[in-house]
Structures are given as C-alpha cells and as structure tokens.
Design a protein around this motif. Structure first.
Motif, PDB file in Angstrom:
ATOM      1  N   TYR A 169       0.830  -1.203   0.000  1.00  0.00           N
ATOM      2  CA  TYR A 169       0.000   0.000   0.000  1.00  0.00           C
ATOM      3  C   TYR A 169       0.871   1.264   0.000  1.00  0.00           C
ATOM      4  N   PHE A 170       0.252   2.365  -0.447  1.00  0.00           N
ATOM      5  CA  PHE A 170       0.948   3.652  -0.383  1.00  0.00           C
ATOM      6  C   PHE A 170      -0.055   4.730   0.018  1.00  0.00           C
ATOM      7  N   TYR A 171       0.431   5.739   0.790  1.00  0.00           N
ATOM      8  CA  TYR A 171      -0.447   6.821   1.235  1.00  0.00           C
ATOM      9  C   TYR A 171       0.277   8.164   1.176  1.00  0.00           C
ATOM     10  N   GLU A 172      -0.510   9.216   1.138  1.00  0.00           N
ATOM     11  CA  GLU A 172      -0.009  10.570   1.365  1.00  0.00           C
ATOM     12  C   GLU A 172      -0.837  11.180   2.491  1.00  0.00           C
ATOM     13  N   LEU A 173      -0.169  11.607   3.558  1.00  0.00           N
ATOM     14  CA  LEU A 173      -0.852  12.236   4.683  1.00  0.00           C
ATOM     15  C   LEU A 173      -1.102  13.709   4.352  1.00  0.00           C
ATOM     16  N   THR A 174      -2.358  14.127   4.411  1.00  0.00           N
ATOM     17  CA  THR A 174      -2.687  15.510   4.074  1.00  0.00           C
ATOM     18  C   THR A 174      -3.389  16.246   5.215  1.00  0.00           C
ATOM     19  N   TYR A 175      -3.337  15.663   6.403  1.00  0.00           N
ATOM     20  CA  TYR A 175      -3.883  16.355   7.568  1.00  0.00           C
ATOM     21  C   TYR A 175      -2.846  16.367   8.684  1.00  0.00           C
ATOM     22  N   ALA A 176      -2.684  17.509   9.311  1.00  0.00           N
ATOM     23  CA  ALA A 176      -1.745  17.627  10.425  1.00  0.00           C
ATOM     24  C   ALA A 176      -2.438  18.264  11.621  1.00  0.00           C
ATOM     25  N   SER A 177      -2.072  17.832  12.806  1.00  0.00           N
ATOM     26  CA  SER A 177      -2.595  18.429  14.028  1.00  0.00           C
ATOM     27  C   SER A 177      -2.010  19.827  14.197  1.00  0.00           C
ATOM     28  N   PRO A 178      -2.830  20.849  14.384  1.00  0.00           N
ATOM     29  CA  PRO A 178      -2.305  22.200  14.591  1.00  0.00           C
ATOM     30  C   PRO A 178      -1.334  22.283  15.771  1.00  0.00           C
ATOM     31  N   PHE A 193       1.474   7.136  16.860  1.00  0.00           N
ATOM     32  CA  PHE A 193       1.762   6.785  18.249  1.00  0.00           C
ATOM     33  C   PHE A 193       0.705   7.302  19.227  1.00  0.00           C
ATOM     34  N   GLY A 194      -0.398   7.805  18.711  1.00  0.00           N
ATOM     35  CA  GLY A 194      -1.544   8.135  19.547  1.00  0.00           C
ATOM     36  C   GLY A 194      -1.332   9.257  20.537  1.00  0.00           C
ATOM     37  N   LEU A 195      -0.521  10.237  20.196  1.00  0.00           N
ATOM     38  CA  LEU A 195      -0.269  11.331  21.142  1.00  0.00           C
ATOM     39  C   LEU A 195      -1.546  12.076  21.536  1.00  0.00           C
ATOM     40  N   PRO A 196      -2.482  12.324  20.623  1.00  0.00           N
ATOM     41  CA  PRO A 196      -3.723  12.998  21.042  1.00  0.00           C
ATOM     42  C   PRO A 196      -4.532  12.203  22.065  1.00  0.00           C
ATOM     43  N   LEU A 197      -4.387  10.878  22.074  1.00  0.00           N
ATOM     44  CA  LEU A 197      -5.111  10.063  23.057  1.00  0.00           C
ATOM     45  C   LEU A 197      -4.419  10.112  24.419  1.00  0.00           C
ATOM     46  N   LEU A 198      -3.108  10.360  24.407  1.00  0.00           N
ATOM     47  CA  LEU A 198      -2.372  10.416  25.672  1.00  0.00           C
ATOM     48  C   LEU A 198      -2.606  11.732  26.401  1.00  0.00           C
ATOM     49  N   THR A 199      -2.698  12.830  25.632  1.00  0.00           N
ATOM     50  CA  THR A 199      -2.930  14.155  26.226  1.00  0.00           C
ATOM     51  C   THR A 199      -4.058  14.842  25.475  1.00  0.00           C
ATOM     52  N   PRO A 200      -5.290  14.359  25.614  1.00  0.00           N
ATOM     53  CA  PRO A 200      -6.416  14.889  24.833  1.00  0.00           C
ATOM     54  C   PRO A 200      -6.725  16.351  25.125  1.00  0.00           C
ATOM     55  N   GLU A 201      -6.302  16.835  26.284  1.00  0.00           N
ATOM     56  CA  GLU A 201      -6.634  18.214  26.647  1.00  0.00           C
ATOM     57  C   GLU A 201      -5.918  19.253  25.786  1.00  0.00           C
ATOM     58  N   ILE A 202      -4.839  18.859  25.097  1.00  0.00           N
ATOM     59  CA  ILE A 202      -4.107  19.848  24.289  1.00  0.00           C
ATOM     60  C   ILE A 202      -4.285  19.614  22.784  1.00  0.00           C
ATOM     61  N   TYR A 203      -5.109  18.628  22.428  1.00  0.00           N
ATOM     62  CA  TYR A 203      -5.372  18.348  21.017  1.00  0.00           C
ATOM     63  C   TYR A 203      -6.842  18.598  20.705  1.00  0.00           C
ATOM     64  N   LEU A 204      -7.139  18.768  19.415  1.00  0.00           N
ATOM     65  CA  LEU A 204      -8.515  18.943  18.977  1.00  0.00           C
ATOM     66  C   LEU A 204      -9.246  17.594  18.981  1.00  0.00           C
ATOM     67  N   PRO A 205     -10.576  17.604  19.120  1.00  0.00           N
ATOM     68  CA  PRO A 205     -11.331  16.348  19.049  1.00  0.00           C
ATOM     69  C   PRO A 205     -11.078  15.589  17.742  1.00  0.00           C
ATOM     70  N   LYS A 206     -10.938  16.311  16.636  1.00  0.00           N
ATOM     71  CA  LYS A 206     -10.707  15.601  15.374  1.00  0.00           C
ATOM     72  C   LYS A 206      -9.304  14.997  15.321  1.00  0.00           C
ATOM     73  N   ASP A 207      -8.350  15.560  16.093  1.00  0.00           N
ATOM     74  CA  ASP A 207      -7.033  14.937  16.182  1.00  0.00           C
ATOM     75  C   ASP A 207      -7.138  13.578  16.877  1.00  0.00           C
ATOM     76  N   ILE A 208      -7.955  13.536  17.917  1.00  0.00           N
ATOM     77  CA  ILE A 208      -8.153  12.286  18.663  1.00  0.00           C
ATOM     78  C   ILE A 208      -8.810  11.246  17.774  1.00  0.00           C
ATOM     79  N   PHE A 209      -9.865  11.668  17.058  1.00  0.00           N
ATOM     80  CA  PHE A 209     -10.548  10.765  16.134  1.00  0.00           C
ATOM     81  C   PHE A 209      -9.589  10.264  15.059  1.00  0.00           C
ATOM     82  N   PHE A 210      -8.810  11.180  14.499  1.00  0.00           N
ATOM     83  CA  PHE A 210      -7.904  10.827  13.412  1.00  0.00           C
ATOM     84  C   PHE A 210      -6.840   9.856  13.889  1.00  0.00           C
ATOM     85  N   ALA A 211      -6.245  10.124  15.061  1.00  0.00           N
ATOM     86  CA  ALA A 211      -5.227   9.231  15.613  1.00  0.00           C
ATOM     87  C   ALA A 211      -5.798   7.838  15.857  1.00  0.00           C
TER      88      ALA A 211
END
Length: 306
Positions: free
Chosen positions: A191-200, A225-243
């Motif tokens: 498989y191959f991918y291009e990531l086009t979304y980044a956490s602000p 590595f699920g960083l938004p799930l480890l510290t959800p208070e500093i990430y957006l909800p969509k970052d958590i969903f995306f991770a």
C-alpha cells in the motif's frame, strides 16, 4: 523467510540517483576519519575506539547539513546495491509506504539563508553535492516555472517542493512501487499513502508552518503513536478521532497484512493507487488519488530514481 513479514516505511527509502549512491565506502571512511581528527583521535592508533568515547551529542553536531545521513551500500549490512534488478530481496512481506504532503517545507528563515530568486540554484547545487547527478538547469526550470521572482513565500514553496521530492517523496514512492511490481503475483499486500492532515498543536511544537497549513515531515508521528489520546486536553477532538483511525489501520496491518478493506493496493492493473489520508468525516477518512505523483515522481524524477 526473512527477519520480518511486514513493514511500514514512513517518509524515506534508499532510492536516490540510480547511477550513484550519495556515499560510497571510500567517501564514508574518509568522512569518518575527518570527524575523528576533529575530536583529536589519532589516525595512527585505533581511532574508531576513540570515536566511541565521544559524547553522542557532539557527534550529532558533526552530521551533514540538515542532519542528513545515508546508508553505505556494498558493505556486510547492505551488500547489494541493485537488489531489485537482480531480484535479491525477500518476497514474503507485506508493505505500507507513505509520505506527508509537504515533506520538504522547512523554516528556511531559521537557517539564516537569504532567500531570493537565485537561491533555488544555490540549493540545487548544494544538494547535487550531497546526492549527485542532478541536472541543475532542468531542476530549476521545472520547479521555478511560473514562480513569482519577487515573492519569498513562493520561492520557499518551490524550494520545499524540490527538497521533499528529491530526498523523501520520490525515493519512498519509487521504492514501494518497485516492491509492488515484483510482488504483484504473490498475493502480498503493498500500500501507499499521502498524509494531508496535520494536528495544529503538533505542527506548532515541531516547527511546521501552521499559517500555510503545511503537512510537514514527521507529522504522522503524532497519529501513529496516539499522542492525542495520551494528552487529549491539548489536542482537537478531530485529532483524537484521526489518531484512533490511523492506529487501527496500522495495527490491523501489523496483525493481518490488511490495513483497511477499502484501501486498494498500490498497483491495480498497473495503475498506481495512492491513498490520500486526510481529515474529512468518520466515513471518509481516506480518498484515492490515482494521479497524485504523475508530474513529479512518475514524471520528472522517474529516470533519475530508476
């Protein structure tokens, strides 16, 4: 059977100029000796043991510009330079390879470089010294076509596109594509991918230009590595969903070799399928862009890489 049965390659592969590696054994040895003399290691004695005593942080400062290092082929660790051509690689693997949308967009101003229209050729010449055999005039014409000569942001954008394509995007894509071609009849998944979304938030702390909405090199780390799930208070909800979704795909692939049932293999009837991983909605986190790299990796750089 090799040492592993599945692999995920994120932003990088040894697939540069097809005729000349960035470093050969002689050059690598000479560079190592030069570093040794800088640390007062006598070349008449065991200078390798001397280097092993040097603080790692000091050694890192001696790396090539931008921290670029390259493997040396033709050694006991990487004995075969033309493994694809000679079919000397393990064919019992599944593989995911991918890139970020703006691999080469770096904060040029922090490098202390005065960006002008002429800067592009200077950078191209600099990278020609590192990676070799670039046609500087052709590179300049391709990336600076229609670029505003008076716009520093436009020139920086062109520089970043050139750097990303040369060092990360096209080597990764062409490497994975060569694997896909050779495993197309084996039933293995490539498989191959291009990531086009980044956490602000992650973009900001990693030095990526958030104003330009760049998806810079290494922006996939936060999600894999699920960083938004480890510290959800500093990430957006969509970052958590995306991770959460990215981690499910990556772990599914590790367990079964299938990342997602809707993710097409890289080659389908010889047509490349590049999945565009982006922030849309729970039911549409990935979109296929079949012709994403036609003009660059499958166009301008193809004869350079393969």
């Amino acid at each position: 059977m090799g040492l592993f049965k599945r692999a995920i390659m994120q932003s990088g592969a040894h697939m540069y100029n097809k005729d000349r590696d960035p470093l050969n054994k002689t050059e690598a040895l000479n560079n190592a000796k030069k570093i040794a003399t800088n640390f007062n290691c006598s070349l008449t004695h065991d200078w390798i043991q001397c280097l092993r005593k040097v603080d790692a942080n000091l050694l890192v400062k001696m790396l090539a510009p931008f921290g670029l290092t390259f493997p040396v082929v033709g050694t006991e660790f990487l004995p075969q330079r033309q493994a694809f051509e000679h079919n000397l690689f393990n064919s019992d693997i599944d593989l995911i390879g991918g890139i970020t949308k703006d691999e080469g967009q770096i904060p040029f101003e922090k490098l202390g470089v005065n960006i002008t229209y002429d800067s592009f050729k200077l950078f191209a010449n600099f990278f020609n010294e590192l990676i070799h055999n670039l046609n500087i005039n052709n590179v300049n014409d391709f990336y600076m076509k229609n670029v505003n000569k008076t716009s520093i942001p436009a020139i920086e954008r062109a520089l970043g596109e050139f750097l990303g394509d040369l060092v990360l995007k096209c080597p990764t894509y062409q490497f994975v594509k060569q694997v896909a071609k050779r495993l197309s009849t084996t039933g293995r998944n490539v498989y191959f991918y291009e990531l086009t979304y980044a956490s602000p938030y992650y973009s900001n702390i990693s030095g990526c230009d958030t104003k330009s909405k760049n998806v810079c090199h290494a922006q996939d780390i936060a999600f894999v590595f699920g960083l938004p799930l480890l510290t959800p208070e500093i990430y957006l909800p969509k970052d958590i969903f995306f991770a959460s979704n990215v981690m499910i795909m990556w772990t599914n692939f590790a367990k079964t070799g299938i990342a997602d049932l809707n993710w097409p293999k890289l080659l389908n009837n010889s047509t490349p399928n590049v999945w565009h991983i982006l922030d849309l909605s729970p039911n549409n986190i990935i979109k296929t862009f079949d012709h994403l790299l036609d003009q660059t990796c499958d166009g301008f750089w193809k004869n350079y890489n393969i």
